[in-house]
Design a protein around this motif. Sequence first.
Motif, mmCIF file in Angstrom:
data_model
loop_
_atom_site.group_PDB
_atom_site.id
_atom_site.type_symbol
_atom_site.label_atom_id
_atom_site.label_comp_id
_atom_site.label_asym_id
_atom_site.label_seq_id
_atom_site.Cartn_x
_atom_site.Cartn_y
_atom_site.Cartn_z
ATOM 1 N N ASN A 78 0.320 -1.305 0.075
ATOM 2 C CA ASN A 78 0.195 -0.143 0.493
ATOM 3 C C ASN A 78 1.130 1.389 -0.014
ATOM 4 N N ILE A 79 2.152 1.602 -0.276
ATOM 5 C CA ILE A 79 2.936 2.165 -0.574
ATOM 6 C C ILE A 79 2.973 2.882 -1.692
ATOM 7 N N ALA A 80 2.506 3.867 -1.946
ATOM 8 C CA ALA A 80 2.569 4.195 -3.164
ATOM 9 C C ALA A 80 4.098 5.283 -3.769
ATOM 10 N N HIS A 81 4.079 4.561 -5.372
ATOM 11 C CA HIS A 81 5.735 4.885 -5.599
ATOM 12 C C HIS A 81 5.903 5.779 -7.095
ATOM 13 N N THR A 82 7.084 5.790 -7.517
ATOM 14 C CA THR A 82 7.806 5.354 -8.969
ATOM 15 C C THR A 82 8.389 5.299 -8.812
ATOM 16 N N THR A 83 9.325 4.996 -10.115
ATOM 17 C CA THR A 83 10.613 4.428 -10.146
ATOM 18 C C THR A 83 11.363 5.157 -11.180
ATOM 19 N N TYR A 84 12.130 6.108 -11.267
ATOM 20 C CA TYR A 84 12.704 6.641 -12.531
ATOM 21 C C TYR A 84 14.456 6.350 -12.726
ATOM 22 N N ARG A 255 -6.863 2.530 4.079
ATOM 23 C CA ARG A 255 -6.041 3.389 3.909
ATOM 24 C C ARG A 255 -5.850 3.484 2.430
ATOM 25 N N THR A 256 -6.501 2.931 1.445
ATOM 26 C CA THR A 256 -6.313 2.907 -0.034
ATOM 27 C C THR A 256 -7.122 3.205 -0.823
ATOM 28 N N THR A 257 -8.466 3.021 0.116
ATOM 29 C CA THR A 257 -9.945 3.139 -0.734
ATOM 30 C C THR A 257 -11.074 4.371 -0.131
ATOM 31 N N ASP A 258 -11.214 4.518 -1.300
ATOM 32 C CA ASP A 258 -12.532 5.945 -0.773
ATOM 33 C C ASP A 258 -13.796 5.457 -0.123
ATOM 34 N N MET A 259 -14.359 3.818 0.247
ATOM 35 C CA MET A 259 -15.461 2.998 0.463
ATOM 36 C C MET A 259 -15.414 4.014 2.062
ATOM 37 N N PRO A 260 -17.372 4.114 2.029
ATOM 38 C CA PRO A 260 -17.474 4.333 3.761
ATOM 39 C C PRO A 260 -16.822 3.444 4.411
ATOM 40 N N ILE A 261 -16.753 4.346 5.823
ATOM 41 C CA ILE A 261 -16.617 3.299 6.958
ATOM 42 C C ILE A 261 -17.533 2.010 7.920
ATOM 43 N N LEU A 262 -18.952 2.459 7.607
ATOM 44 C CA LEU A 262 -19.390 1.809 7.301
ATOM 45 C C LEU A 262 -19.576 -0.031 5.860
ATOM 46 N N HIS A 263 -19.338 -0.025 5.602
ATOM 47 C CA HIS A 263 -19.181 -0.903 4.178
ATOM 48 C C HIS A 263 -18.043 -1.302 4.515
ATOM 49 N N ILE A 264 -16.772 -0.890 5.113
ATOM 50 C CA ILE A 264 -15.892 -1.454 5.342
ATOM 51 C C ILE A 264 -15.805 -2.137 6.591
ATOM 52 N N SER A 265 -16.841 -1.521 7.764
ATOM 53 C CA SER A 265 -16.897 -2.605 8.705
ATOM 54 C C SER A 265 -17.754 -4.165 8.450
ATOM 55 N N GLU A 266 -18.272 -3.046 7.579
ATOM 56 C CA GLU A 266 -19.347 -4.796 6.923
ATOM 57 C C GLU A 266 -18.383 -6.028 6.099
#
Length: 315
Positions: A78-84, A255-266
């Motif tokens: 879950n760590i956002a990154h890029t390499t160049y 951490r990685t989605t905008d899912m509502p907390i109630l939905h996550i708990s379920e």
Amino acid sequence: MAKQKKRVIEFRSYSLPPSFPVLLLTGDDWHISDVPAKCLHFHNCLEIGLCESDSGTLEFLNTSYPFHEGDVTVIPSNIAHTTYSSPGTASKWSYLFIDMEKFIYPVFSLEFVSKSSLIQNVVQSQSGIFSREKHPEVYDLVVYIIRVLEKKVPNYEYICGNLFSVLLITILNIYNTSENSDSINKEKPDNSFSIAPALEYIQKNYMLDFPITSLADMCNMSYTHFRRTFASVMGTGTLEYLIRIRIEKASLLLRTTDMPILHISETVGFTSLSSFNRHFNSIVGESPRDWRKRMSISNNLSVFKNTGWMTPPKD
């Protein structure tokens, strides 16, 4: 004041075989451009990279680090990154994408705790760059794993499983040089494998409502014996362990989605939002809402989902 434009980020999802959850990407195609990508990305699994030539930059959301030939990078899912690469070069890489928990589980207990054990740091939150000069043991292990996977020697799955465990322990020891030794989870006793069916079932079905007594039947034990063995091996009760697994899974979604907390708990198996909030606060030390606000990688980001890159992205 104009609204700040969200930065684009990609989620690259790799499909890993359940029986051997490892993907190796290597070969002459894997030369990384010197043009910085327009967006960062993160994966659904742990990434281990081996820089085989040249140098460049590994960029995260707020920081960046130089890399050089011989460096090994370890980046959790879950760590956002890029390499160049450095200007005028095209560094060559090999990558391993791994569901590390499948290899080290159930030898280690990957419990989600508020101050994060070192094991969890490696698997879920702690990125690192290990140079060949300072940490030749890490370099040698990764090179050996790649060679075994390329040649598919007899019993290569078993060999790699053990090598990944050794690699994890080696990284833990490196991180431990600046940490207290008691923050490392100790190896479990030999009877850890006696409860393996229950541990596997919890990992796959944590979101379901099932009787705890059924886990004893899976392990061919009486419930009393199972309960004592589980507590001895895992250092916690069965229900407490299940709750921690649910909180661990919820933390990734927070951490990685905008899912509502109630939905996550379920989604992770809690029957009420109040129960989820209570357990999350007890384990993590703050409410799901406050933790998400502090830790979310999707703040000021626009997330797009893609299948994992099987060849380097072209600019």
